[in-house]
Design a protein around this motif. Structure first.
Motif, PDB file in Angstrom:
ATOM      1  N   ARG A  59       0.791  -1.235   0.000  1.00 43.54           N
ATOM      2  CA  ARG A  59       0.000   0.000   0.000  1.00 43.54           C
ATOM      3  C   ARG A  59       0.823   1.285   0.000  1.00 43.54           C
ATOM      4  O   ARG A  59       0.301   2.346  -0.318  1.00 43.54           O
ATOM      5  CB  ARG A  59      -0.926   0.009   1.217  1.00 43.54           C
ATOM      6  CG  ARG A  59      -1.889  -1.164   1.220  1.00 43.54           C
ATOM      7  CD  ARG A  59      -2.872  -1.083   2.350  1.00 43.54           C
ATOM      8  NE  ARG A  59      -3.756  -2.240   2.361  1.00 43.54           N
ATOM      9  CZ  ARG A  59      -4.740  -2.418   3.216  1.00 43.54           C
ATOM     10  NH1 ARG A  59      -4.966  -1.506   4.140  1.00 43.54           N
ATOM     11  NH2 ARG A  59      -5.490  -3.487   3.162  1.00 43.54           N
ATOM     12  N   ARG A  84      -2.406   3.281   0.018  1.00 44.74           N
ATOM     13  CA  ARG A  84      -3.675   2.932  -0.627  1.00 44.74           C
ATOM     14  C   ARG A  84      -4.596   2.284   0.409  1.00 44.74           C
ATOM     15  O   ARG A  84      -4.208   1.354   1.110  1.00 44.74           O
ATOM     16  CB  ARG A  84      -3.408   1.973  -1.784  1.00 44.74           C
ATOM     17  CG  ARG A  84      -4.663   1.531  -2.509  1.00 44.74           C
ATOM     18  CD  ARG A  84      -4.333   0.809  -3.802  1.00 44.74           C
ATOM     19  NE  ARG A  84      -3.300  -0.194  -3.627  1.00 44.74           N
ATOM     20  CZ  ARG A  84      -2.488  -0.598  -4.599  1.00 44.74           C
ATOM     21  NH1 ARG A  84      -2.572  -0.061  -5.783  1.00 44.74           N
ATOM     22  NH2 ARG A  84      -1.590  -1.537  -4.376  1.00 44.74           N
ATOM     23  N   TYR A 102      -6.770   7.099  -0.605  1.00 45.04           N
ATOM     24  CA  TYR A 102      -5.348   7.166  -0.276  1.00 45.04           C
ATOM     25  C   TYR A 102      -5.175   8.057   0.944  1.00 45.04           C
ATOM     26  O   TYR A 102      -5.793   9.124   1.033  1.00 45.04           O
ATOM     27  CB  TYR A 102      -4.524   7.741  -1.438  1.00 45.04           C
ATOM     28  CG  TYR A 102      -4.445   6.830  -2.635  1.00 45.04           C
ATOM     29  CD1 TYR A 102      -3.378   5.952  -2.799  1.00 45.04           C
ATOM     30  CD2 TYR A 102      -5.447   6.822  -3.600  1.00 45.04           C
ATOM     31  CE1 TYR A 102      -3.306   5.102  -3.892  1.00 45.04           C
ATOM     32  CE2 TYR A 102      -5.389   5.976  -4.696  1.00 45.04           C
ATOM     33  CZ  TYR A 102      -4.318   5.116  -4.841  1.00 45.04           C
ATOM     34  OH  TYR A 102      -4.254   4.272  -5.918  1.00 45.04           O
ATOM     35  N   TYR A 168      -1.197   2.854  -9.269  1.00 44.65           N
ATOM     36  CA  TYR A 168      -1.147   3.491  -7.955  1.00 44.65           C
ATOM     37  C   TYR A 168      -1.468   4.983  -8.042  1.00 44.65           C
ATOM     38  O   TYR A 168      -0.794   5.817  -7.472  1.00 44.65           O
ATOM     39  CB  TYR A 168       0.234   3.292  -7.316  1.00 44.65           C
ATOM     40  CG  TYR A 168       0.219   3.484  -5.803  1.00 44.65           C
ATOM     41  CD1 TYR A 168       0.133   2.399  -4.954  1.00 44.65           C
ATOM     42  CD2 TYR A 168       0.267   4.742  -5.242  1.00 44.65           C
ATOM     43  CE1 TYR A 168       0.107   2.564  -3.583  1.00 44.65           C
ATOM     44  CE2 TYR A 168       0.237   4.926  -3.874  1.00 44.65           C
ATOM     45  CZ  TYR A 168       0.160   3.841  -3.046  1.00 44.65           C
ATOM     46  OH  TYR A 168       0.126   4.017  -1.691  1.00 44.65           O
TER      47      TYR A 168
END
Length: 415
Positions: A59, A84, A102, A168
Motif C-alpha cells: 500500500r 492505498r 489514499y 497506484y
C-alpha cells in the motif's frame, strides 16, 4: 478546478527510487526521530519494522518533488508518502460498493529548502496524481463532480482487495491526511472534518467485565476487524441518509496492527528491558449475536504518554463504561498520562451539546459537564499545530450541495 498538469513551474512529482526513498527517510529523522532515536534506529523502524508489515508492502508509496528535467536527482526538494486504503461507499439509496482512497503522510521539506513554495507545488501535484480528473478538486462543501473515473466494483466482487494494475494513482474516490499545521492543506482541497475527541485520566478502578470478555493481542485483532467490517457494512446498507457515506475497509486490521507495531518499537527501544510491556491491545465484549458485540482497540503512545483508542464500538451505556474503564486501567498500569478517543457518537449516549458547549469548544476549552454520561471524560476540539486534524478531499461524482459523511472517522486510520 485547476487545469490538468503533470508539472508546476518546471517541477514534477514522481515515485521515489530506492535511493531517493532512503534519503527521504534519513532527512525525516531530524524532524520525527531525533533526539529519542538515533538515525540508525529511525531507519530500522521505517524500513525493517514498518516497511515489512502487510500494511506497508502493498500500500505504501513515497513521492518526491524534483526538477522535471532531473527526476532521478538525490537532491530532491520535498517528499511525502501515500498509502492505498480500500473503502466501502454508498451514495444515497444506492448499493454499497468497494472503492479506493489514499492516505497522505510524511509531508516534509528539509530546512534548507523551505520558504520556496515547494510544499505547495508538491501538494498540488499530488492532487493531480491521485484525482482521476488529474487536477485539484473543488472543496468538500462546494461544487459538483460528474463523470469521474474513480474505481469502484460491486460489493461481491471476488477480488480480495482492489488493485490498479500498478498505476497506484488516478483511481481514487477520496484521499485524506492528518494535519499538524492547522488548515494549511485546505488550499489544496483537503477539508478538516471531525476534529473532536473525548479524553480521560488513567484510573486503577474499572467496571467488572462479563465472564466471556476477551482480551486480544495485536495478532488477534482481525477477530474484531472482521466483526467491525460486518457492522460498518450493515451501517451503510441500512442508513436512510441521503449523504454520500463511506468508511475504511480493513477486516484484517492491517492499519491497527501497523500503528501498534510502530508504537511498540518505542517500547522496546526506549524502555529498560526489565520494564513491563503491554500485551493486550483489544477488548471484545460478545453480545447475543455478532451484531451486538462491543469492542475497543487501542495503542500505547510512549512519546506522548497516552493511550489512543483506535476503534470504539459500544451497544449500550454500560458496555461503553466497561470498555473505557478497561482502557483507563491499562493506561494506569503502564504509566500513561491520558486516554482519548476520536469522534465518539455522543447522541447515542444521550448527549446533546449546547450552544454554550459549542462556543467553549471553538475557543479551545474542554467541556466537562457530561462526565456522568462519558465515564468521567471531557470533550475537546483540536485546533492548530500538532493536532492531527483529519482532512478529506473528494474526487467521485457528487451533486452540488451533496454532503459527504466519513463513517467511523477514528484514530485507527491515522498515519
Amino acid at each position: 478546478m485547476s487545469a490538468l498538469k503533470d508539472t508546476v513551474d518546471g517541477y514534477a512529482l514522481v515515485p521515489a527510487s530506492e535511493a531517493q526513498d532512503l534519503i527521504a527517510t534519513q532527512r525525516e529523522w531530524v524532524e520525527w526521530g531525533h533526539p529519542l532515536l538515533t538515525q540508525d534506529q529511525f531507519i530500522t523502524r521505517e524500513k525493517d519494522v514498518l516497511g515489512t508489515s502487510d500494511f506497508s508492502v502493498t500500500r505504501r508509496r513515497r513521492w518526491v518533488l524534483v526538477p522535471a528535467d532531473d527526476t532521478q536527482t538525490l537532491d530532491f526538494l520535498a517528499g511525502c508518502e501515500t498509502y492505498r486504503r480500500p473503502i466501502l461507499v454508498r451514495r444515497g439509496g444506492g448499493e454499497v460498493q468497494r472503492a479506493l482512497s489514499y492516505s497522505v503522510c510524511s509531508v516534509f521539506v528539509p530546512e534548507d529548502k523551505r520558504r520556496h513554495g515547494y510544499a505547495a507545488k508538491m501538494m498540488t501535484l499530488l492532487q493531480h496524481r491521485l484525482n482521476p480528473a488529474g487536477c485539484v478538486p473543488p472543496p468538500l462543501d462546494r461544487g459538483s463532480l460528474q463523470d469521474s473515473r474513480s474505481l469502484t466494483v460491486p460489493l461481491d466482487d471476488p477480488s480480495s482487495e482492489l488493485d490498479d494494475d500498478g498505476a497506484y494513482r488516478g483511481n481514487a474516490t477520496c484521499s485524506f491526511l492528518y494535519s499538524d499545521i492547522g488548515e494549511y492543506y485546505s488550499q489544496f482541497a483537503w477539508t478538516v472534518v471531525g476534529n473532536r475527541h473525548v479524553q480521560w485520566a488513567p484510573s486503577t478502578s474499572s467496571a467488572d467485565l462479563p465472564a466471556d470478555a476477551r482480551w486480544l493481542t495485536a495478532d488477534e485483532l482481525n477477530t474484531i476487524g472482521r466483526i467491525d467490517r460486518a457492522h460498518l457494512l450493515s451501517t451503510l446498507q441500512t442508513s436512510s441518509s441521503p449523504a454520500l457515506r463511506f468508511c475504511l475497509d480493513d477486516p484484517e486490521a492491517t492499519s491497527w496492527r501497523w500503528l501498534i507495531r510502530r508504537t511498540n518499537f518505542y517500547a522496546t527501544t526506549l524502555l529498560p528491558s526489565s520494564a513491563p510491556k503491554p500485551t493486550h491491545f483489544g477488548l471484545l465484549l460478545p453480545g447475543s449475536s455478532q451484531a451486538d458485540a462491543s469492542y475497543a482497540v487501542w495503542m500505547f503512545d510512549f512519546i506522548e504518554r497516552k493511550v489512543a483508542i483506535l476503534r470504539l464500538r459500544f451497544t449500550s451505556a454500560s458496555t461503553f463504561t466497561m470498555l473505557v474503564g478497561a482502557v483507563r486501567a491499562q493506561a494506569a498500569e503502564f504509566g500513561m498520562q491520558k486516554c482519548l478517543a476520536w469522534n465518539i457518537d455522543l447522541p447515542s449516549l444521550g448527549i446533546e451539546l449546547s450552544d454554550e458547549d459549542e462556543a467553549m469548544l471553538k475557543q479551545g476549552e474542554a467541556v466537562d459537564r457530561h462526565k456522568d454520561a462519558l465515564a468521567h471524560g471531557e470533550v475537546v476540539e483540536r485546533h492548530g499545530k500538532s493536532a492531527s486534524l483529519p482532512a478529506l478531499a473528494w474526487y467521485a461524482d457528487k451533486a452540488e450541495g451533496e454532503r459527504v459523511e466519513w463513517v467511523c472517522n477514528e484514530y485507527g486510520w491515522w498515519c
